[in-house]
Design an enzyme around this catalytic site. Structure first.
Site, PDB file in Angstrom:
ATOM      1  N   TYR A  16       0.861  -1.184   0.000  1.00  0.00           N
ATOM      2  CA  TYR A  16       0.000   0.000   0.000  1.00  0.00           C
ATOM      3  C   TYR A  16       0.895   1.232   0.000  1.00  0.00           C
ATOM      4  CZ  TYR A  16      -3.962   2.999   1.477  1.00  0.00           C
ATOM      5  OH  TYR A  16      -4.922   3.962   1.575  1.00  0.00           O
ATOM      6  N   LYS A  59      -1.617  -1.450  -3.942  1.00  0.00           N
ATOM      7  CA  LYS A  59      -2.683  -0.450  -3.873  1.00  0.00           C
ATOM      8  C   LYS A  59      -1.996   0.898  -3.981  1.00  0.00           C
ATOM      9  CE  LYS A  59      -6.231   1.605  -0.917  1.00  0.00           C
ATOM     10  NZ  LYS A  59      -6.882   1.597   0.425  1.00  0.00           N
TER      11      LYS A  59
END
Length: 232
Positions: A74, A102
């Site tokens: 992330y 992400k």
């Protein structure tokens, strides 16, 4: 995670957060997530301490090495204070169970190149850029607004997959007021809870400090956007 697994059954895929600025804590979270029935883990860059690229590599590598689950990185430098650099991402992509990213950097053009260079699956982490990410090689979205408009984002992904870019663009434009209402003030978690409470999906929008409730004006704007999108 156990409660969610019991609620959704075995057919739905659960990706659990295992992010911390303490590597050992992140390892414990990853192990616990696996034991509780998660299918994958999401590991955010260590926040606040602002480690070096080498420190970030060792953090991600250690967490990934302590679980059999697929790992999604992330990258959200606006909240963590550090970004995953190109060289670091290439190194991390060589770890077998690191399979996805992400991306909430806002840099779609950089992401398109990284998709090509690393072979990792990218997911949009910014609802305002979901359409752009999907048309630049992302495979899906991890969305705040999807808490109230999940079917629309599923349709957008399918439209892009089918090559109907114009249809996906029109849907993106239609969603824009809803995205602005939930994300415009940078308090997506707050507004998503208020939206779900307005929809009677949850009984209250109670939050834990330091997150404070939205103002009456913000809630009125949110309600108008939900009504416009026929979500109330």
């Amino acid at each position: 995670i156990k409660v969610v697994r019991q609620a959704v059954g075995e057919d739905l895929y659960i990706t659990a957060g295992a992010g911390s600025n303490d590597t050992e804590h992140s390892v414990r979270m990853a192990r616990s997530a696996q034991a509780a029935g998660a299918d994958a883990i999401l590991v955010v860059s260590p926040y606040y301490s602002r480690p070096s690229q080498e420190g970030m590599y060792q953090h991600f590598a250690k967490v990934a090495g302590q679980t059999d689950l697929p790992v999604m990185l992330y990258d959200i430098p606006g909240r963590t204070g550090v970004a995953i650099g190109d060289e670091l991402l290439m190194r991390l992509a060589e770890i077998d169970n690191i399979v996805a990213v992400k991306d909430a950097t806002g840099k779609v053009e950089v992401g398109a190149r990284r998709i090509d260079e690393t072979g990792l699956a990218f997911y949009s982490g910014d609802d305002g850029l979901n359409y752009s990410w999907l048309t630049h090689g992302a495979v899906g979205v991890i969305s705040v607004v999807a808490h109230v408009a999940g079917a629309s984002y599923r349709k957008m992904v399918q439209l892009v997959e089918n090559g109907d870019y114009q249809g996906a663009l029109q849907l993106s434009l239609k969603l824009e007021p809803l995205v602005k209402a939930l994300m415009g003030g940078g308090q997506g978690a707050v507004m998503a809870k208020h939206a779900l409470a307005e929809q009677k999906i949850i009984p209250t929008a109670t939050l834990r400090l330091p997150l404070a409730p939205a103002s009456e004006e913000e809630i009125a704007q949110l309600r108008a956007a939900l009504e416009r999108f026929e979500l109330l």
